[in-house]
Design a protein around this motif. Structure first.
Motif, PDB file in Angstrom:
ATOM      1  N   ASN A 274      -5.045  -0.803  -4.064  1.00 37.68           N
ATOM      2  CA  ASN A 274      -4.830  -0.842  -2.618  1.00 37.68           C
ATOM      3  C   ASN A 274      -3.503  -1.465  -2.201  1.00 37.68           C
ATOM      4  O   ASN A 274      -3.029  -1.231  -1.086  1.00 37.68           O
ATOM      5  N   ASN A 275      -2.906  -2.294  -3.055  1.00 35.87           N
ATOM      6  CA  ASN A 275      -1.692  -3.019  -2.670  1.00 35.87           C
ATOM      7  C   ASN A 275      -0.520  -2.855  -3.628  1.00 35.87           C
ATOM      8  O   ASN A 275       0.426  -3.633  -3.571  1.00 35.87           O
TER       9      ASN A 275
ATOM     10  N   SER B   5      12.404  -4.994  -2.152  1.00 30.58           N
ATOM     11  CA  SER B   5      12.592  -6.283  -1.464  1.00 30.58           C
ATOM     12  C   SER B   5      12.367  -6.147   0.046  1.00 30.58           C
ATOM     13  O   SER B   5      11.798  -7.041   0.668  1.00 30.58           O
ATOM     14  N   ILE B   6      12.775  -5.036   0.628  1.00 27.31           N
ATOM     15  CA  ILE B   6      12.559  -4.816   2.065  1.00 27.31           C
ATOM     16  C   ILE B   6      11.069  -4.732   2.379  1.00 27.31           C
ATOM     17  O   ILE B   6      10.568  -5.384   3.299  1.00 27.31           O
ATOM     18  N   LEU B   7      10.338  -3.941   1.607  1.00 27.48           N
ATOM     19  CA  LEU B   7       8.915  -3.710   1.890  1.00 27.48           C
ATOM     20  C   LEU B   7       8.035  -4.889   1.525  1.00 27.48           C
ATOM     21  O   LEU B   7       6.956  -5.062   2.107  1.00 27.48           O
ATOM     22  N   GLU B   8       8.446  -5.704   0.589  1.00 33.42           N
ATOM     23  CA  GLU B   8       7.617  -6.859   0.171  1.00 33.42           C
ATOM     24  C   GLU B   8       7.884  -8.109   1.012  1.00 33.42           C
ATOM     25  O   GLU B   8       7.226  -9.117   0.808  1.00 33.42           O
ATOM     26  N   ARG B   9       8.813  -8.043   1.938  1.00 31.98           N
ATOM     27  CA  ARG B   9       9.100  -9.202   2.803  1.00 31.98           C
ATOM     28  C   ARG B   9       7.915  -9.561   3.646  1.00 31.98           C
ATOM     29  O   ARG B   9       7.182  -8.784   4.115  1.00 31.98           O
TER      30      ARG B   9
ATOM     31  N   PRO C 201       0.828  -1.210   0.000  1.00 32.84           N
ATOM     32  CA  PRO C 201       0.000   0.000   0.000  1.00 32.84           C
ATOM     33  C   PRO C 201       0.867   1.267   0.000  1.00 32.84           C
ATOM     34  O   PRO C 201       1.977   1.266   0.552  1.00 32.84           O
ATOM     35  N   ILE C 202       0.353   2.322  -0.569  1.00 25.62           N
ATOM     36  CA  ILE C 202       1.088   3.583  -0.674  1.00 25.62           C
ATOM     37  C   ILE C 202       1.524   4.106   0.699  1.00 25.62           C
ATOM     38  O   ILE C 202       2.620   4.649   0.835  1.00 25.62           O
ATOM     39  N   SER C 203       0.705   3.934   1.724  1.00 21.82           N
ATOM     40  CA  SER C 203       1.065   4.447   3.048  1.00 21.82           C
ATOM     41  C   SER C 203       2.332   3.771   3.574  1.00 21.82           C
ATOM     42  O   SER C 203       3.218   4.432   4.116  1.00 21.82           O
ATOM     43  N   LYS C 204       2.446   2.476   3.377  1.00 22.91           N
ATOM     44  CA  LYS C 204       3.628   1.737   3.850  1.00 22.91           C
ATOM     45  C   LYS C 204       4.875   2.182   3.085  1.00 22.91           C
ATOM     46  O   LYS C 204       5.934   2.406   3.677  1.00 22.91           O
ATOM     47  N   VAL C 205       4.765   2.307   1.770  1.00 25.53           N
ATOM     48  CA  VAL C 205       5.905   2.685   0.931  1.00 25.53           C
ATOM     49  C   VAL C 205       6.351   4.111   1.246  1.00 25.53           C
ATOM     50  O   VAL C 205       7.529   4.373   1.489  1.00 25.53           O
TER      51      VAL C 205
END
Length: 144
Positions: free
Chosen positions: A99-100, A140-144, A13-17
């Motif tokens: 959303n993702n 790779s960090i955020l998709e873990r 999601p945009i908020s996490k990134v």
């Protein structure tokens, strides 16, 4: 003038990134060449915040201070060097594809001076490669 634009799709999601990428404390985790980030002004990140970075590029140690020139949480972050060997502007933008899935762009532009000026004919391609490595690492960090 060097002007390099790179982008990647991150399956988050945009908020996490945007929250992760906009936090200077995370820069050494996902920027291949950045070794440290030190706040020169009080947190949180806001217009005028200053962060000192130490990095290595082209085999040289670099120390520079970025100042936040524009910050729209979840949309855009613009940082400009307040001092250092290579006047530079770095721009992050984030766009929600759904959303993702988030498109993150990383743009660097500046005018090489001094030592960097010698490499200006190759600077864009070297920076583009480095920026893609950085974007692949944050992905790779955020998709873990």
């Amino acid at each position: 003038m060097v002007d390099v634009n790179t982008e990647i799709i991150i399956d988050c999601p945009i908020s996490k990134v945007s929250e992760y990428a906009a936090d200077p404390d995370h820069a050494p985790e996902w920027y291949v060449n950045i070794h440290s980030a030190e706040w020169k002004t009080p947190k949180p990140l806001s217009l005028g915040s200053q962060i000192a970075f130490k990095a290595k590029f082209l085999g040289r140690e670099l120390a520079y201070v970025y100042e936040i020139a524009e910050y729209i949480p979840g949309k855009k972050l613009v940082m400009k060097t307040a001092n250092g060997p290579f006047p530079m502007e770095t721009i992050y933008t984030w766009q929600a594809l759904d959303n993702n899935h988030t498109r993150m762009t990383l743009r660097n532009k500046g005018i090489p001076t001094g030592f960097s000026k010698m490499f200006s004919p190759f600077m864009s391609s070297m920076m583009k490669r480095a920026n893609m490595k950085d974007l692949k690492k944050i992905k790779s960090i955020l998709e873990r």
